[in-house]
Design a protein around this motif. Sequence first.
Motif, PDB file in Angstrom:
ATOM      1  N   PRO A  27      -8.343  12.492 -17.509  1.00  8.08           N
ATOM      2  CA  PRO A  27      -7.305  11.330 -17.371  1.00  8.08           C
ATOM      3  C   PRO A  27      -6.225  12.093 -15.829  1.00  8.08           C
ATOM      4  N   GLU A  28      -5.750  11.337 -15.285  1.00  8.88           N
ATOM      5  CA  GLU A  28      -5.487  11.681 -14.259  1.00  8.88           C
ATOM      6  C   GLU A  28      -5.179  10.654 -13.179  1.00  8.88           C
ATOM      7  N   LEU A  29      -4.153  10.942 -12.460  1.00  9.78           N
ATOM      8  CA  LEU A  29      -3.007   9.978 -11.577  1.00  9.78           C
ATOM      9  C   LEU A  29      -3.751  10.212 -10.609  1.00  9.78           C
ATOM     10  N   ILE A  30      -3.841   9.272 -10.037  1.00 11.22           N
ATOM     11  CA  ILE A  30      -4.632   9.462  -8.229  1.00 11.22           C
ATOM     12  C   ILE A  30      -3.072   8.895  -7.466  1.00 11.22           C
ATOM     13  N   ILE A  31      -3.518   9.727  -6.524  1.00 10.87           N
ATOM     14  CA  ILE A  31      -1.870   9.350  -5.345  1.00 10.87           C
ATOM     15  C   ILE A  31      -2.418   8.564  -4.021  1.00 10.87           C
ATOM     16  N   LYS A  32      -2.105   7.017  -4.027  1.00  9.94           N
ATOM     17  CA  LYS A  32      -2.817   6.972  -2.859  1.00  9.94           C
ATOM     18  C   LYS A  32      -1.700   6.476  -1.584  1.00  9.94           C
ATOM     19  N   PRO A  33      -1.273   6.874  -0.465  1.00 11.27           N
ATOM     20  CA  PRO A  33      -0.724   6.988   0.473  1.00 11.27           C
ATOM     21  C   PRO A  33      -0.970   5.659   0.896  1.00 11.27           C
ATOM     22  N   VAL A  34       0.142   4.887   1.631  1.00  8.15           N
ATOM     23  CA  VAL A  34       0.019   3.889   1.741  1.00  8.15           C
ATOM     24  C   VAL A  34       0.756   3.324   3.306  1.00  8.15           C
ATOM     25  N   SER A  35       0.824   3.094   4.090  1.00 12.10           N
ATOM     26  CA  SER A  35       1.507   2.446   5.566  1.00 12.10           C
ATOM     27  C   SER A  35       1.365   0.844   6.312  1.00 12.10           C
ATOM     28  N   SER A  36       2.651   0.652   6.525  1.00 12.59           N
ATOM     29  CA  SER A  36       2.161  -0.069   7.156  1.00 12.59           C
ATOM     30  C   SER A  36       2.910  -0.965   7.803  1.00 12.59           C
TER      31      SER A  36
ATOM     32  N   SER B 140       4.173  -5.106   7.207  1.00 16.16           N
ATOM     33  CA  SER B 140       4.821  -5.363   6.173  1.00 16.16           C
ATOM     34  C   SER B 140       3.432  -6.021   5.234  1.00 16.16           C
ATOM     35  N   GLN B 141       2.091  -5.588   5.661  1.00 20.11           N
ATOM     36  CA  GLN B 141       0.593  -5.846   5.406  1.00 20.11           C
ATOM     37  C   GLN B 141       0.337  -3.973   4.851  1.00 20.11           C
ATOM     38  N   PRO B 142       0.617  -3.698   4.226  1.00 18.97           N
ATOM     39  CA  PRO B 142       0.263  -2.101   3.915  1.00 18.97           C
ATOM     40  C   PRO B 142      -0.978  -1.922   3.958  1.00 18.97           C
ATOM     41  N   LYS B 143      -1.307  -0.352   4.186  1.00 20.02           N
ATOM     42  CA  LYS B 143      -2.873  -0.421   4.663  1.00 20.02           C
ATOM     43  C   LYS B 143      -3.026   1.013   3.562  1.00 20.02           C
ATOM     44  N   PHE B 144      -3.819   1.453   2.871  1.00 21.81           N
ATOM     45  CA  PHE B 144      -4.588   2.913   2.447  1.00 21.81           C
ATOM     46  C   PHE B 144      -3.894   3.477   3.650  1.00 21.81           C
ATOM     47  N   ILE B 145      -3.144   4.921   3.564  1.00 19.47           N
ATOM     48  CA  ILE B 145      -3.394   6.148   4.496  1.00 19.47           C
ATOM     49  C   ILE B 145      -4.561   7.107   4.470  1.00 19.47           C
TER      50      ILE B 145
ATOM     51  N   ILE C  62       5.457  -3.318   0.601  1.00 22.54           N
ATOM     52  CA  ILE C  62       5.761  -4.591   1.150  1.00 22.54           C
ATOM     53  C   ILE C  62       7.485  -4.466   1.729  1.00 22.54           C
ATOM     54  N   PHE C  63       7.855  -4.309   3.128  1.00 21.63           N
ATOM     55  CA  PHE C  63       9.755  -4.540   2.707  1.00 21.63           C
ATOM     56  C   PHE C  63       9.700  -4.819   3.987  1.00 21.63           C
ATOM     57  N   ASP C  64      10.361  -5.822   4.334  1.00 21.19           N
ATOM     58  CA  ASP C  64      10.543  -6.250   6.025  1.00 21.19           C
ATOM     59  C   ASP C  64      12.011  -5.224   6.630  1.00 21.19           C
ATOM     60  N   GLN C  65      11.557  -3.797   6.944  1.00 23.20           N
ATOM     61  CA  GLN C  65      12.485  -2.814   6.952  1.00 23.20           C
ATOM     62  C   GLN C  65      11.481  -2.240   8.040  1.00 23.20           C
ATOM     63  N   TYR C  66      11.160  -2.266   9.861  1.00 27.48           N
ATOM     64  CA  TYR C  66      11.531  -1.362  10.240  1.00 27.48           C
ATOM     65  C   TYR C  66      11.532  -0.485  11.648  1.00 27.48           C
ATOM     66  N   PHE C  67      12.721   0.474  10.662  1.00 26.54           N
ATOM     67  CA  PHE C  67      13.762   0.967  11.773  1.00 26.54           C
ATOM     68  C   PHE C  67      13.376   2.321  11.872  1.00 26.54           C
ATOM     69  N   SER C  68      12.462   2.583  10.497  1.00 24.68           N
ATOM     70  CA  SER C  68      11.453   4.347  10.606  1.00 24.68           C
ATOM     71  C   SER C  68      10.369   4.285  10.065  1.00 24.68           C
ATOM     72  N   GLU C  69       9.495   5.042  10.525  1.00 23.96           N
ATOM     73  CA  GLU C  69       8.303   5.171   9.904  1.00 23.96           C
ATOM     74  C   GLU C  69       8.513   5.726   8.133  1.00 23.96           C
ATOM     75  N   GLU C  70       9.876   5.745   7.299  1.00 27.10           N
ATOM     76  CA  GLU C  70       9.938   6.439   6.411  1.00 27.10           C
ATOM     77  C   GLU C  70      10.144   5.536   5.359  1.00 27.10           C
ATOM     78  N   VAL C  71      10.980   4.208   5.484  1.00 24.77           N
ATOM     79  CA  VAL C  71      10.790   2.939   5.143  1.00 24.77           C
ATOM     80  C   VAL C  71       9.102   1.925   5.159  1.00 24.77           C
ATOM     81  N   GLN C  72       8.325   2.598   5.943  1.00 26.93           N
ATOM     82  CA  GLN C  72       6.991   1.495   5.894  1.00 26.93           C
ATOM     83  C   GLN C  72       6.370   2.125   5.777  1.00 26.93           C
TER      84      GLN C  72
END
Length: 169
Positions: A104-113, A118-123, A81-91
């Motif tokens: 044991p494992e790490l689940i990697i979950k990408p999110v995008s806003s 600034s309201q992230p949702k799972f991709i 959650i951040f207030d940067q909107y100038f590129s897709e990568e920062v969102q």
Amino acid sequence: SMSETEISSSIIRAEKKSDMQVVYIHWGTEYKEQSSDSQRKLAETMVDAGADLIIGHHPHVVQEVDIINGVPVFYSLGNFIFDQYFSEEVQQGLVLELNFEPQPELIIKPVSSTESLSQPKFITGDEKAEFLFAVSERSADEISNAVRNGRLPFLSRFASSPKTAMITK
């Protein structure tokens, strides 16, 4: 900021009091999707001191995933959650879920806003596959397939060496 010696000492002290050392570190160059040599060197120092997992933040973009002597290193999770909107990568960012069962494992979950300011949702779907593929292409060769699949086995010292205690009367 702490010196490498102070960081190592902190991890060594923590290891005496806990089973797992997760380092959450503020480092890296803003807006660079690839970590620096100094990040890699410091990650190696932290692994040598006993870190079981290293999770970085600060660059505002997702950086690659590495594995150093069996220890996963997420150089930057990007923005959540951040207030940067100038590129897709920062969102965009990553959420990590650590599961211990059945393995044991790490689940990697990408999110995008990008669509919700600034309201992230799972991709999901094809976008998720494309995002994880891009991260995997920058990541360590031996774990690129795991990153692409969003499931990284967590074979740390903690996970691979069960600790037992004996109670006697």
